[in-house]
Write an enzyme that holds these catalytic residues in place. Sequence first.
Site, short mmCIF file in Angstrom:
data_model
loop_
_atom_site.label_atom_id
_atom_site.label_comp_id
_atom_site.label_asym_id
_atom_site.label_seq_id
_atom_site.Cartn_x
_atom_site.Cartn_y
_atom_site.Cartn_z
N ALA A 240 7.39 -0.64 6.47
CA ALA A 240 8.22 -1.49 5.61
C ALA A 240 7.47 -1.92 4.36
CB ALA A 240 8.68 -2.72 6.38
N GLU B 22 7.19 1.84 1.46
CA GLU B 22 8.25 2.42 0.64
C GLU B 22 9.04 1.38 -0.14
OE1 GLU B 22 11.38 6.14 0.98
OE2 GLU B 22 10.39 5.36 2.77
N SER C 121 8.06 -1.59 -1.33
CA SER C 121 7.32 -2.09 -2.49
C SER C 121 7.24 -1.05 -3.60
CB SER C 121 5.90 -2.50 -2.07
OG SER C 121 5.93 -3.62 -1.20
N CYS D 222 11.66 -11.94 5.00
CA CYS D 222 10.62 -10.90 4.99
C CYS D 222 9.23 -11.50 5.13
CB CYS D 222 10.72 -10.10 3.70
SG CYS D 222 9.42 -8.86 3.52
N GLU E 247 1.84 -8.08 -5.41
CA GLU E 247 1.68 -6.69 -5.83
C GLU E 247 2.47 -6.40 -7.09
OE1 GLU E 247 2.50 -2.26 -3.94
OE2 GLU E 247 2.13 -3.95 -2.58
#
Length: 380
Positions: A216, A219, A221, A329, A338
């Site tokens: 999770a 991909e 992010s 999340c 990020e």
Amino acid sequence: MTGQPYAYPFVWPSPFEQPKEFSGLHDEPVVEVILPSGDEALLITRYEDIRAVLTDPRVSKNRNRPDIARMTIKKVKAFQSQVDMDPPAHPRMRGLIARAFTPARVENLRPRIRELTGGLLDAMAAGPQPADFAEAFAFPLSIQVICELLGVPADEREQFTQRTAPPWDYMAELIERKRANPGDDLISALIQVHDEKDGRLSSQELHWWSTMLLLAGYETSANQLCSAVVMLTSHPDQMAKLREDPALLPGAVKELLRCQVVGTSLSMLRYVTDDIEVGGVTIPRGSSVITALEVANHDPAAFRCPERFDITRSDDPPQLTFSAGRHFCVGASLARAELQIALGSVLDRFPNLRLGVPVDQLVRTEDAFTQGFTEVPVTW
């Protein structure tokens, strides 16, 4: 609920224009949809209703029930058969995970994210133009960051750049190595929680969560980062504001997440265990429902001029891209960090960044869940 069911997920008419279904969809709190599997479900459309449904104990995430709608033909039901995603098991698990996945751990990772970002941008700058932003930067950065967090050795990360890579057996072996030789990483911290006597993670839970955090966190992010670049380069006035004032970056990331142009809420499929009322509509027990986060993020009752992309937007409620309630999340803080570091570095390194092809030539992947771009050619 009137009229013919909508086909869901909706189709984006261009890489950044909203699906036509968003217009007027909020007039109905619940609409019928047909999923890629051909099964029917009910789509919850309004911001406040979705927040309420996400916290309603009568709405279950257990997708292994015999009568729940199938998301796609391939992804039938057994999405999380290994772990109970409903109370009381899930809140217990989340509490244990939170003890290891701390804000301090994410904050300590920021210097390393900057270092990884710099190295990838150096390589990208030295390469040919146009470059595929997805292949040269977004996906390598995303897999490196999540592997750094989890403690996957650098020489073993390449395998996860392939979407078909089977991480399940690898993760079991890595956990045993970490148990014998723990480090300052998330998997080692989870092992410590697992090995405690009281309230510990089971072996199955430890294995499942470690694997899911890897998949999770990778991909999603990367696709969000590609989405952000497409949005900014397609709105040069907003990109210019961000370059002129880097202090706008946290707010810009919030707005980019709200205006996400990749990903759908298909994975938000839920099952109603008892009758519930949503916006005056009774949803009967046994119904399959989808809390449409991307639709909620464009609800005019919650966001002023929701169709407008505005990185200086303020006083609006939190976007729901990371969900809400008990299934918020767990990696949201890492994703925000990020995105902030990566976008700030990209715009600083490439002040003339622009798409290398007309925006309408970008192609989406044939995936009902991510709807990411196959390539994002950029030049500078």
